[in-house]
Design a protein around this motif. Structure first.
Motif, PDB file in Angstrom:
ATOM      1  N   ARG A 126     -15.361   4.080 -10.164  1.00 36.38           N
ATOM      2  CA  ARG A 126     -14.789   2.752 -10.363  1.00 36.38           C
ATOM      3  C   ARG A 126     -14.438   2.515 -11.825  1.00 36.38           C
ATOM      4  O   ARG A 126     -13.407   1.901 -12.142  1.00 36.38           O
ATOM      5  CB  ARG A 126     -15.770   1.685  -9.875  1.00 36.38           C
ATOM      6  CG  ARG A 126     -15.990   1.684  -8.387  1.00 36.38           C
ATOM      7  CD  ARG A 126     -16.785   0.464  -7.956  1.00 36.38           C
ATOM      8  NE  ARG A 126     -16.983   0.442  -6.509  1.00 36.38           N
ATOM      9  CZ  ARG A 126     -17.540  -0.569  -5.853  1.00 36.38           C
ATOM     10  NH1 ARG A 126     -17.958  -1.639  -6.525  1.00 36.38           N
ATOM     11  NH2 ARG A 126     -17.690  -0.515  -4.541  1.00 36.38           N
ATOM     12  N   GLY A 129     -13.270   1.771  -3.539  1.00 33.94           N
ATOM     13  CA  GLY A 129     -14.112   1.482  -2.388  1.00 33.94           C
ATOM     14  C   GLY A 129     -13.442   1.815  -1.069  1.00 33.94           C
ATOM     15  O   GLY A 129     -14.096   2.312  -0.142  1.00 33.94           O
ATOM     16  N   ARG A 130     -12.139   1.585  -0.977  1.00 34.42           N
ATOM     17  CA  ARG A 130     -11.407   1.880   0.261  1.00 34.42           C
ATOM     18  C   ARG A 130     -10.711   3.225   0.231  1.00 34.42           C
ATOM     19  O   ARG A 130     -10.227   3.684   1.270  1.00 34.42           O
ATOM     20  CB  ARG A 130     -10.369   0.792   0.514  1.00 34.42           C
ATOM     21  CG  ARG A 130     -10.959  -0.586   0.754  1.00 34.42           C
ATOM     22  CD  ARG A 130      -9.856  -1.578   1.062  1.00 34.42           C
ATOM     23  NE  ARG A 130     -10.386  -2.912   1.375  1.00 34.42           N
ATOM     24  CZ  ARG A 130      -9.642  -3.946   1.725  1.00 34.42           C
ATOM     25  NH1 ARG A 130      -8.311  -3.805   1.803  1.00 34.42           N
ATOM     26  NH2 ARG A 130     -10.194  -5.112   1.987  1.00 34.42           N
ATOM     27  N   ASP A 152      -7.930   1.516  -5.275  1.00 32.62           N
ATOM     28  CA  ASP A 152      -9.110   0.843  -4.762  1.00 32.62           C
ATOM     29  C   ASP A 152     -10.105   1.921  -4.359  1.00 32.62           C
ATOM     30  O   ASP A 152      -9.987   2.548  -3.300  1.00 32.62           O
ATOM     31  CB  ASP A 152      -8.743  -0.041  -3.571  1.00 32.62           C
ATOM     32  CG  ASP A 152      -9.901  -0.915  -3.109  1.00 32.62           C
ATOM     33  OD1 ASP A 152     -11.052  -0.613  -3.481  1.00 32.62           O
ATOM     34  OD2 ASP A 152      -9.667  -1.895  -2.378  1.00 32.62           O
ATOM     35  N   ARG A 157       0.839  -1.190   0.000  1.00 30.15           N
ATOM     36  CA  ARG A 157       0.000   0.000   0.000  1.00 30.15           C
ATOM     37  C   ARG A 157       0.877   1.244   0.000  1.00 30.15           C
ATOM     38  O   ARG A 157       1.890   1.313   0.716  1.00 30.15           O
ATOM     39  CB  ARG A 157      -0.904   0.015   1.222  1.00 30.15           C
ATOM     40  CG  ARG A 157      -1.830   1.230   1.277  1.00 30.15           C
ATOM     41  CD  ARG A 157      -2.628   1.254   2.569  1.00 30.15           C
ATOM     42  NE  ARG A 157      -3.377   2.488   2.705  1.00 30.15           N
ATOM     43  CZ  ARG A 157      -4.059   2.862   3.790  1.00 30.15           C
ATOM     44  NH1 ARG A 157      -4.080   2.048   4.839  1.00 30.15           N
ATOM     45  NH2 ARG A 157      -4.697   4.013   3.833  1.00 30.15           N
ATOM     46  N   THR A 213     -17.671 -11.068  -0.212  1.00 32.65           N
ATOM     47  CA  THR A 213     -16.874 -10.405  -1.241  1.00 32.65           C
ATOM     48  C   THR A 213     -15.777 -11.325  -1.771  1.00 32.65           C
ATOM     49  O   THR A 213     -15.482 -12.372  -1.197  1.00 32.65           O
ATOM     50  CB  THR A 213     -16.243  -9.126  -0.669  1.00 32.65           C
ATOM     51  OG1 THR A 213     -15.364  -9.477   0.413  1.00 32.65           O
ATOM     52  CG2 THR A 213     -17.320  -8.187  -0.140  1.00 32.65           C
ATOM     53  N   TYR A 227      -2.376   1.281  -4.354  1.00 33.79           N
ATOM     54  CA  TYR A 227      -1.509   0.133  -4.141  1.00 33.79           C
ATOM     55  C   TYR A 227      -0.468   0.053  -5.247  1.00 33.79           C
ATOM     56  O   TYR A 227      -0.692   0.509  -6.382  1.00 33.79           O
ATOM     57  CB  TYR A 227      -2.312  -1.168  -4.115  1.00 33.79           C
ATOM     58  CG  TYR A 227      -3.244  -1.289  -2.930  1.00 33.79           C
ATOM     59  CD1 TYR A 227      -2.798  -1.809  -1.719  1.00 33.79           C
ATOM     60  CD2 TYR A 227      -4.569  -0.888  -3.019  1.00 33.79           C
ATOM     61  CE1 TYR A 227      -3.645  -1.919  -0.626  1.00 33.79           C
ATOM     62  CE2 TYR A 227      -5.425  -0.992  -1.936  1.00 33.79           C
ATOM     63  CZ  TYR A 227      -4.962  -1.508  -0.743  1.00 33.79           C
ATOM     64  OH  TYR A 227      -5.799  -1.611   0.329  1.00 33.79           O
ATOM     65  N   SER A 232     -12.557 -10.701  -1.879  1.00 33.16           N
ATOM     66  CA  SER A 232     -11.416 -10.738  -0.960  1.00 33.16           C
ATOM     67  C   SER A 232     -11.672 -11.690   0.207  1.00 33.16           C
ATOM     68  O   SER A 232     -10.766 -12.391   0.663  1.00 33.16           O
ATOM     69  CB  SER A 232     -11.125  -9.327  -0.435  1.00 33.16           C
ATOM     70  OG  SER A 232     -12.267  -8.808   0.241  1.00 33.16           O
ATOM     71  N   LYS A 271       1.184   4.439   1.359  1.00 34.68           N
ATOM     72  CA  LYS A 271       0.684   5.268   2.457  1.00 34.68           C
ATOM     73  C   LYS A 271       1.332   6.646   2.424  1.00 34.68           C
ATOM     74  O   LYS A 271       2.499   6.780   2.074  1.00 34.68           O
ATOM     75  CB  LYS A 271       0.984   4.606   3.799  1.00 34.68           C
ATOM     76  CG  LYS A 271       0.327   3.244   3.970  1.00 34.68           C
ATOM     77  CD  LYS A 271       0.649   2.657   5.332  1.00 34.68           C
ATOM     78  CE  LYS A 271      -0.006   1.303   5.524  1.00 34.68           C
ATOM     79  NZ  LYS A 271       0.309   0.713   6.855  1.00 34.68           N
ATOM     80  N   ARG A 328      -7.805   3.835  -1.356  1.00 36.99           N
ATOM     81  CA  ARG A 328      -6.387   3.564  -1.177  1.00 36.99           C
ATOM     82  C   ARG A 328      -5.719   3.325  -2.521  1.00 36.99           C
ATOM     83  O   ARG A 328      -6.359   2.926  -3.489  1.00 36.99           O
ATOM     84  CB  ARG A 328      -6.180   2.335  -0.288  1.00 36.99           C
ATOM     85  CG  ARG A 328      -6.774   2.451   1.103  1.00 36.99           C
ATOM     86  CD  ARG A 328      -6.635   1.143   1.851  1.00 36.99           C
ATOM     87  NE  ARG A 328      -7.187   1.208   3.213  1.00 36.99           N
ATOM     88  CZ  ARG A 328      -7.228   0.183   4.059  1.00 36.99           C
ATOM     89  NH1 ARG A 328      -6.748  -1.003   3.666  1.00 36.99           N
ATOM     90  NH2 ARG A 328      -7.744   0.326   5.262  1.00 36.99           N
TER      91      ARG A 328
END
Length: 542
Positions: A195, A279-280, A277, A24, A342, A284, A344, A26, A282
């Motif tokens: 998305r 939805g989150r 991502d 990730r 989901t 990567y 994941s 960050k 974030r």
């Protein structure tokens, strides 16, 4: 037995040829995310245009057209970005061609099944090897109409394949169709649009050995600094020399971090992909590289200490340990997983079940035997008809994911994986092993028996088992052993092999030569008892 297909030989599955790890990003600033979106959107637009040109060329595409496409992309980006885009285009076109061929094979299988069932009288029952007729004349008529539809589809797809026409959607066909069912997907139009844009971005580059840190386009230093080469229209956004942009975030790979650091320090090729991502919220970074194929363990070596037979099911893995002679040892094991929720969550459930199985196999120094399953041709509605629950059950079994995960995870732990032919393992396992392995304190299921059958096939033994000799209260006194098979099976009543060793006075040499020759024994219903009687001649003088 003449109708059974030939069982393929077992083999040791080779290890994976590549590795992919993810970290990730960050600490990205708002400016970093804006630059990533601008670069990804620009390159995604160029990738869409290039894919359109490649699909229009069809089968007539050659190296000159490839070079021309790459020169056109170089003018609006860079030579390295152009190479990455054209390579991704070729891979996507080739994947579409393989999917087209698989679709043709599915249509052919459906047409053959319907044609065969239409030729059978209505209501006729089928057999284990061939389906019967349709249940009613109404269903027969509906299937005859469907046969025409499938034939038209097959003719159309064949024409497209011969012409080199493929259908590709950048961003995914499933996500595209979700646009028409936003309420079912519990998405708003704005969320769906975010998305869709994220999936259509292009932020990936293949590595090149000999270049600095193994990749000149997206560069990651050993201390985690991430920078990327900006395309020509966005060069004014650079914050580093030579038109590069350095992100504020640092990348740290928790899994295989040492291997990645060794490759980067040695300037060996590493491919990177940056993705969001939505939805989150974030970002990567995925790093991938190829690894040399490790020489697999010979099959005989993998069988030395026995193995673990594993039967794959919709909600669990049924496993049973077998020694090298094919005998079940201990109790059956079950490693469950839940495939709801989901993607994941499902993937995490599969990994958890596999790691428990692998750790148990490593503690005992055993190989793993699994079926070489492929249900791509088994989920069609034409083959199983109204058995919707069975079709759904097969479709839900994560065979490809389990196979890929198992091979890669077993290679890391040094555990050999043996693939066996899945033909008749469940049927023969239940026939020959379920009842003998069931006791007062243990109830053996069909899945447990199938695991035993899989293990025996991997060990090179027949699935049929040998039963114990008859008890001592019978006249043959623990004579010849029998095989658990039909009475007409060849070799079922064969002579016992002579076992060398010291003999006792009660067992003279050669006494067991005719132990199975029932006609040589004085028993009821045998020819020895019904021989012609003849009185010996006696002298008249006595």
């Amino acid at each position: 037995m003449g109708g059974l297909r030939e069982v393929a030989a077992s083999f040791v599955v080779p290890g994976p040829s590549g590795v992919a790890v993810r970290a990730r990003l960050k600490g990205l600033t708002g400016g970093d995310e804006k630059v990533l979106c601008l670069v990804g959107d620009l390159l995604g637009m160029l990738a869409s245009r290039d894919l359109k040109v490649r699909c229009a060329a069809g089968l007539s595409h050659d190296s000159e057209q490839w070079a021309e496409r790459k020169r056109g992309l170089t003018e609006v980006s860079s030579s390295r970005w152009a190479g990455a885009v054209t390579k991704a285009t070729h891979d996507q076109w080739a994947l579409a061609r393989r999917g087209q061929l698989a679709h043709i094979q599915t249509l052919q299988a459906g047409i053959e099944t319907i044609t065969r069932r239409l030729s059978v009288p209505v209501g006729e029952k089928g057999t284990k090897r061939a389906p019967g007729g349709y249940r009613s004349s109404k269903e027969w008529f509906a299937k005859s109409r469907r046969l025409q539809v499938l034939e038209d589809r097959l003719q159309e797809v064949r024409a497209h394949r011969e012409a080199g026409v493929v259908r590709v959607v950048r961003g995914g066909k499933r996500l595209l169709n979700t646009r028409h069912h936003l309420q079912t997907a519990q998405l708003t139009e704005t969320e769906w649009r975010a998305r869709w844009q994220a999936e259509r971005r292009f932020l990936q580059a293949d590595g090149e050995s000999g270049k600095r840190y193994g990749n000149e386009t997206i560069r990651v230093t050993p201390d985690g600094e991430v920078s990327l080469k900006l395309p020509a229209p966005l060069a004014h956004l650079a914050n580093a020399p030579h038109g590069r942009y350095v992100l504020a975030a640092r990348a740290s790979f928790a899994h295989r971090g040492e291997q990645w650091a060794d490759r980067v320090s040695a300037n060996r090729a590493v491919a990177y992909r940056i993705h969001e991502d939505v939805g989150r919220g974030r970002w990567y970074l995925t790093a991938s590289w190829t690894i040399p194929l490790v020489q697999s363990v010979p099959l005989e070596t993998a069988r030395t200490n026995g193995l673990v037979g594993v039967d794959t099911n919709a909600d669990h893995l049924a496993a049973w340990r077998l020694d090298r002679h094919g005998n079940p040892v201990g109790e059956p094991l079950r490693f469950g997983y839940d495939l709801t929720g989901t993607a994941s969550h499902r993937d995490a459930q599969v990994r958890r079940a596999l790691i428990r199985l692998l750790h148990w196999a490593r503690r005992h120094g055993l190989a793993i035997a699994v079926e070489d399953l492929d249900f791509t041709a088994e989920t069609t509605r034409e083959k199983h008809g109204r058995r919707k629950r069975f079709r759904k059950l097969i479709s839900g079994m994560p065979t490809s994911r389990l196979r890929a995960r198992l091979v890669s995870m077993a290679a890391e732990l040094g555990i050999p994986v043996i693939a066996v032919d899945p033909a008749y393992t469940s049927r023969w396992g239940a026939q020959h092993w379920q009842k003998p392995l069931t006791g007062e304190n243990r109830k053996t299921t069909r899945h447990d028996a199938a695991a035993v059958a899989i293990g025996r096939r991997a060990l090179g033994h027949p699935i049929r088992r040998r039963t114990a000799p008859p008890p001592h209260d019978r006249s043959d006194r623990a004579g010849h052993r029998t095989v658990q098979a039909e009475p007409g099976s060849p070799g079922r009543e064969g002579n016992r092999p002579r076992i060398p060793g010291p003999r006792t006075r009660s067992v003279p040499p050669g006494c067991g030569v005719k132990a199975v020759d029932q006609n040589a024994q004085h028993r009821s219903g045998r020819s020895a008892e019904h021989e012609a009687w003849q009185q010996d001649s006696l002298p008249l003088s006595i």
